[in-house]
Design an enzyme around this catalytic site. Sequence first.
Site: not given
Ligand code: GAR
Length: 218
Positions: A111, A147, A176
């Site tokens: 997250h 979350d 991340e």
């Molecule tokens: C990421 O920033 C992840 O942390 C967020 O969506 C994005 C996905 O990016 N997830 C959430 O917000 C879940 N609550 P990605 O498809 O490039 O990995």
Amino acid sequence: MARLNVAVLISGRGSNLQALIDGCAASGFPAQIGLVISNTPDAAGLDRAQKAGIATHEVNHRDYSDREDFETALNQALTGAGIEFICLAGFMRLLTPGFVNRWKDRLINIHPSLLPAYKGLDTHTRVLADGVRFTGCTVHFVRAEMDHGPIIVQAAVPVHADDDEARLAARVLAAEHQCYPLALRMIADGRVSIADEIITIRGIDSPDTVLINPIIDC
Ligand code: GAR
């Protein structure tokens, strides 16, 4: 030793999936990605998986009349591929308590905030509106509440005075990509245990550094 057989569930771009693919490619990494599932048929992350030679599966939530049927299809795909562990990586569907409990302690999420702050959507917009000096990202075990769940790894990311949402999101996303393979490695190594919803990790160090933002020369 056999590598932990992991499924990654995505809905879109898949940059965290890519970080996990790259992490698993490292020699001696204790996990492998056996399946990538998307709930949206055109998710760019599916191409990333195919390029890496990983099996993909689409379970389009629009094809199912309710969440239970959708999750039954998810479970069929997961068990059919012998999946032992799930990483949610930008998977934008809420999972029912039934699914979450079935995969309890075998299901993690990333997250883009320092949980328990900024649960939900639009984290970076809210961070900028609040004027906080740090945000970050969190890898945590999934529980029924959104979350929420035992925290494995976090990264603190400074907010800059001239940030807009895109700049801040890119800085957090880079963090991340470091945190997710790290968390998976520690779990698949068998270092992580959970007691009373708090995580203990064997054989790790924590930095002593204090981060201050902003700073001046004085
Ligand atoms: C990421 O920033 C992840 O942390 C967020 O969506 C994005 C996905 O990016 N997830 C959430 O917000 C879940 N609550 P990605 O498809 O490039 O990995």
